[in-house]
Scaffold this motif. Sequence first.
Motif, mmCIF file in Angstrom:
data_model
loop_
_atom_site.group_PDB
_atom_site.id
_atom_site.type_symbol
_atom_site.label_atom_id
_atom_site.label_comp_id
_atom_site.label_asym_id
_atom_site.label_seq_id
_atom_site.Cartn_x
_atom_site.Cartn_y
_atom_site.Cartn_z
ATOM 1 N N LEU A 188 0.827 -1.209 0.000
ATOM 2 C CA LEU A 188 0.000 0.000 0.000
ATOM 3 C C LEU A 188 0.859 1.256 0.000
ATOM 4 O O LEU A 188 0.614 2.203 -0.758
ATOM 5 N N PHE A 189 1.866 1.285 0.864
ATOM 6 C CA PHE A 189 2.719 2.473 0.911
ATOM 7 C C PHE A 189 3.532 2.608 -0.367
ATOM 8 O O PHE A 189 3.796 3.727 -0.826
ATOM 9 N N GLY A 190 3.900 1.480 -0.956
ATOM 10 C CA GLY A 190 4.574 1.548 -2.249
ATOM 11 C C GLY A 190 3.677 2.158 -3.307
ATOM 12 O O GLY A 190 4.116 2.993 -4.111
ATOM 13 N N THR A 191 2.411 1.768 -3.298
ATOM 14 C CA THR A 191 1.455 2.335 -4.255
ATOM 15 C C THR A 191 1.265 3.824 -4.023
ATOM 16 O O THR A 191 1.180 4.617 -4.970
ATOM 17 N N GLY A 192 1.195 4.225 -2.744
ATOM 18 C CA GLY A 192 1.046 5.654 -2.434
ATOM 19 C C GLY A 192 2.223 6.478 -2.917
ATOM 20 O O GLY A 192 2.044 7.566 -3.481
ATOM 21 N N VAL B 245 5.613 -8.639 -10.839
ATOM 22 C CA VAL B 245 5.257 -7.856 -12.034
ATOM 23 C C VAL B 245 5.107 -6.384 -11.663
ATOM 24 O O VAL B 245 5.618 -5.493 -12.374
ATOM 25 N N ARG B 246 4.427 -6.095 -10.553
ATOM 26 C CA ARG B 246 4.249 -4.704 -10.139
ATOM 27 C C ARG B 246 5.588 -4.045 -9.833
ATOM 28 O O ARG B 246 5.816 -2.878 -10.196
ATOM 29 N N GLY B 247 6.470 -4.774 -9.184
ATOM 30 C CA GLY B 247 7.791 -4.215 -8.911
ATOM 31 C C GLY B 247 8.565 -3.907 -10.175
ATOM 32 O O GLY B 247 9.225 -2.869 -10.283
ATOM 33 N N ALA B 248 8.490 -4.798 -11.183
ATOM 34 C CA ALA B 248 9.211 -4.587 -12.437
ATOM 35 C C ALA B 248 8.637 -3.405 -13.210
ATOM 36 O O ALA B 248 9.387 -2.599 -13.787
ATOM 37 N N VAL B 249 7.312 -3.272 -13.219
ATOM 38 C CA VAL B 249 6.688 -2.159 -13.943
ATOM 39 C C VAL B 249 7.068 -0.825 -13.317
ATOM 40 O O VAL B 249 7.421 0.138 -14.024
ATOM 41 N N GLY C 277 12.358 2.883 -4.618
ATOM 42 C CA GLY C 277 11.893 2.457 -3.303
ATOM 43 C C GLY C 277 10.598 1.670 -3.381
ATOM 44 O O GLY C 277 10.404 0.674 -2.679
ATOM 45 N N THR C 278 9.707 2.112 -4.258
ATOM 46 C CA THR C 278 8.432 1.418 -4.429
ATOM 47 C C THR C 278 8.644 0.014 -4.974
ATOM 48 O O THR C 278 8.017 -0.951 -4.518
ATOM 49 N N SER C 279 9.519 -0.117 -5.953
ATOM 50 C CA SER C 279 9.804 -1.424 -6.535
ATOM 51 C C SER C 279 10.353 -2.371 -5.474
ATOM 52 O O SER C 279 9.945 -3.540 -5.385
ATOM 53 N N ALA C 280 11.248 -1.864 -4.637
ATOM 54 C CA ALA C 280 11.786 -2.687 -3.545
ATOM 55 C C ALA C 280 10.681 -3.105 -2.582
ATOM 56 O O ALA C 280 10.682 -4.227 -2.062
ATOM 57 N N GLY C 281 9.722 -2.210 -2.357
ATOM 58 C CA GLY C 281 8.608 -2.539 -1.479
ATOM 59 C C GLY C 281 7.769 -3.679 -2.020
ATOM 60 O O GLY C 281 7.371 -4.586 -1.274
ATOM 61 N N ALA D 176 6.391 -9.494 -1.883
ATOM 62 C CA ALA D 176 6.413 -10.831 -2.479
ATOM 63 C C ALA D 176 7.119 -11.831 -1.574
ATOM 64 O O ALA D 176 6.678 -12.980 -1.416
ATOM 65 N N LEU D 177 8.223 -11.409 -0.950
ATOM 66 C CA LEU D 177 8.958 -12.296 -0.047
ATOM 67 C C LEU D 177 8.117 -12.659 1.174
ATOM 68 O O LEU D 177 8.148 -13.805 1.651
#
Length: 431
Positions: A20-24, A83-87, A169-173, A178-179
């Motif tokens: 959620l915070f990554g999306t924000g 996929v979300r992290g890669a995008v 930072g978002t991609s890492a989140g 996923a982990l």
Amino acid sequence: MRLFAIRDYRHLFAAQVIALFGTGLTTVALGLLAYDLAGPRAGTVLGTALTVKMVMYVLIAPLAAAYVDRLPRRTLLVLLDTVRGAVVLALPLVTEVWHIYVLIGLLQAASAAFTPTFQAVIPDIVTDDAAYTRALSASQVASTMESLLSPVLAAVALTFMSFDRLFLGTSAGFLLSALLVLATRVPDARPSAHTRAWDKAAAGIRTFLRTPRLRGVMALNLVVAAAGSIVVVNTVNHVRDQLGGSQSAVAWMLAASGTGTLLTALALPRVLDRVAARTVMMTGAAVLVAGTGAAVALVAAGLLTWAGTAVVWTAIGVGMALVITPTGKVLRASVARNAIPEAFAAQFSLSHLAWLLTYPVAGWLGTTAGLPVAWSVLAVLAGAGALAAPLLWPRHAAHGTVPSAVASSVTPARHTRQTSGPDPASLSKAA
């Protein structure tokens, strides 16, 4: 049962919060990226991106539900987070506006498949009804905290880094999310009663159409979207243009609505232990109609001051929490356990269909005809939804059983209550 004593739920909740915070943060960074590419046309770019998001949510969620029982759910959730992290990692590399639309389409398609699948996992892990009610509240609190804190975190981060680093930072989140999912024991979905993919995709929609309380939920979705669009879409123009406020003032006014949602979501679990979900949700609809009506009356009279706006925005936040938080409990009580993914996917799609209707009213009509006209239309939509909800979901239907079409699939669950959780028919009394 203590909710956070459940190890698998702790992992999933942590994954949800991080995502959620990554999306924000992505939302903040995307606005800056749009301005960097389009300048004065940034609002149009963001509006189009938001429309793409809603279309993906409406179309993809039912299709995801059609295939969710063919894949291990943990594998699917991990894949979608990856996929979300890669995008997101690719977003700072774009050089054309249309690149944003393509990547946002991919990102939101993954989110549209992830969210209802994730929501359907929770009742399989948290089988105690009271604990599940608290899980719903915790999810609402997490979503609200994201809307309150993400802009603040982004503002702090932007003091010592460029906006493209926010994407990193978002991609890492997303990868950390996923982990966490990978470390969780996620039960696979129960086989659907439908064999063909189209039947599965449409099953949740059909369940909504034939179940009185779920028809009521559809009407309540319209009330939430109509009132919420005023806050989400028009706050920036109202605060900057009408009140003469700064960018930080926009954030504080959004925080007023978020605070109302947060405090209400925190209080609701104990309320829902004693009060029927239908009563709580209808009360929320009444609060939202009153909020939109007050917004229309005050802005038309030129009296929507700082204090008035804060009060109205807070009331809208309260009403949204009253409607949204109990919805998962109502869904869980309305269908057989093997139909839960289809029901959550249908609600995800139908609720965003309502937003797809109200966003253009708030945005395009608000720009061309003015806020009083746009808010009047939204108030009418909110009122129509609030009037339709009790008619579609009459009080005598509040304690009904699982729809007859799925009743046959409920029977096996009664023989596996120790491992599969409470029987949906008995849970219907809680709604």
